[in-house]
Scaffold this active site. Sequence first.
Site, short mmCIF file in Angstrom:
data_model
loop_
_atom_site.label_atom_id
_atom_site.label_comp_id
_atom_site.label_asym_id
_atom_site.label_seq_id
_atom_site.Cartn_x
_atom_site.Cartn_y
_atom_site.Cartn_z
N ARG A 107 -10.29 0.61 14.60
CA ARG A 107 -10.32 1.35 13.34
C ARG A 107 -11.31 0.61 12.44
NH1 ARG A 107 -4.16 2.04 11.33
NH2 ARG A 107 -4.75 -0.02 10.59
N CYS A 134 15.88 24.29 4.42
CA CYS A 134 14.98 25.17 3.67
C CYS A 134 14.05 24.35 2.79
CB CYS A 134 15.79 26.14 2.82
SG CYS A 134 16.98 27.11 3.76
N HIS A 187 -6.26 -6.90 12.75
CA HIS A 187 -4.96 -6.21 12.78
C HIS A 187 -4.58 -5.91 14.21
CE1 HIS A 187 -1.66 -4.28 10.83
NE2 HIS A 187 -1.95 -3.07 11.26
N LYS A 223 0.84 -1.20 0.00
CA LYS A 223 0.00 0.00 0.00
C LYS A 223 0.88 1.25 0.00
CE LYS A 223 -0.40 0.09 5.04
NZ LYS A 223 -1.32 0.14 6.20
N ASP A 246 14.03 24.13 -0.43
CA ASP A 246 14.67 23.56 -1.61
C ASP A 246 16.13 23.19 -1.41
OD1 ASP A 246 12.35 24.53 -3.28
OD2 ASP A 246 13.22 26.44 -2.66
N ARG A 272 1.03 -11.12 7.05
CA ARG A 272 0.95 -9.91 6.24
C ARG A 272 2.10 -8.95 6.57
NH1 ARG A 272 -3.98 -9.60 8.78
NH2 ARG A 272 -3.33 -7.56 9.56
N TYR A 332 18.13 30.63 7.05
CA TYR A 332 17.11 31.47 7.68
C TYR A 332 17.25 31.51 9.20
CZ TYR A 332 14.59 31.45 3.23
OH TYR A 332 14.23 31.60 1.92
#
Length: 397
Positions: free
Chosen positions: A139, A316, A171, A41, A318, A226, A269
């Site tokens: 859940r 930052c 689960h 998943k 980027d 699983r 920064y």
Amino acid sequence: MSDQPAYRADLRIDVDAIRHNVRVLSARARDSGARTMAIVKSDGYGHGALTVAAAALESGADQIGVASIGEALKLRAGGITAPVLCWLYVEDDDFGPAVAADIELSAASQESLRRIVGAAEQQGRVARVHLKIDTGLCRNGCPAELWPALVEDAAKAEADGHVEVVAVWSHLACADELDHPSIDRQAERFGLAYEQARSAGLNPIRHLANSAAVLTRPDLHFELVRPGIAVYGLDPVPQHGDHDLRPAMTFRSSVTSTKRIAAGESVSYGQHWTAERPTNIALVPVGYADGVPRTLSGRMSVWLAGKRRPVVGRVCMDQLVVDLGDDQVADGAEVLLFGPGDRGEPTAAEWADTIGTIHYEIVTGMYRPRVTRTVVDALVSVDSGSYRNDHSRQGLP
């Protein structure tokens, strides 16, 4: 210049590591008489669902699990013919294409079962169904008080020829906490739900064990396990010992420029880091938009030119900055932000521990629009062809 290719931001996926991990996990399952469902998943936890599914099926997995119908259908479109289970739906999901594609579907309520039966009738096919009981995670899953009605409806649908009830499943909430009392409590509730299904005339298999339980609770393997995160080489229970898992993802970039700054100059920064002496710095063109958590600012290092080097100043959007001291590196030099750790580089688990999260979150969040994904030593079938062990393919699904 470095002899390494220059990367802005790249995930290197080691498919041989995935194969190795699945062999380790499926061998444990076979020792208990169980089969293995590899969970892919969230696009294979960020590693590429089709790539991982193909590698897992080559290496001991018997079937595949995903969360959504869309994820399952993409695997079918990519050539995965093994059984595929999906289990998490929204109100408008159409079960018809899933039934038509022989996708196995989970039913956690009478309503979801009704919709599956309707799709099976419409398609003129028998839907393969896994009935999910909530044993304490609270859940997705059928509450215990509604379970008898669900299994009775499922038994009738099976007798009418609309569904085949393949499994009862649930689960675990705390399998990574080895002595947590909820594990045995959930196992007991699961056993009761299974017996109720049997009493209703059903003959399903059982599956409960996630990665942690595959590694630590062979008594809970039943007929199917699983594993999820362990497929990718990330250990959910490192406190239990070495499980011979190999992390499959390496996050890398390259140096885009270097400069020397004087003592007293500050970086990035907020100017939270100031050089205490003249030093060389390297600019690396990745940041929090590419998956590097801003909360690692001042707390991370990278592997560059043969050793760990600190990242200084704030991460930052980027870019980030690495302190080189008096060393010099070439533009284009490879930077490992995390990997398996066998060269001394940071790991995804180290990032997670540093910022107080789990390695699941780190790897699943890494594949982003500006980040390429390079599959190495893959043997997968995709629309553009088959890639054998001696090839690399960049940008595979």
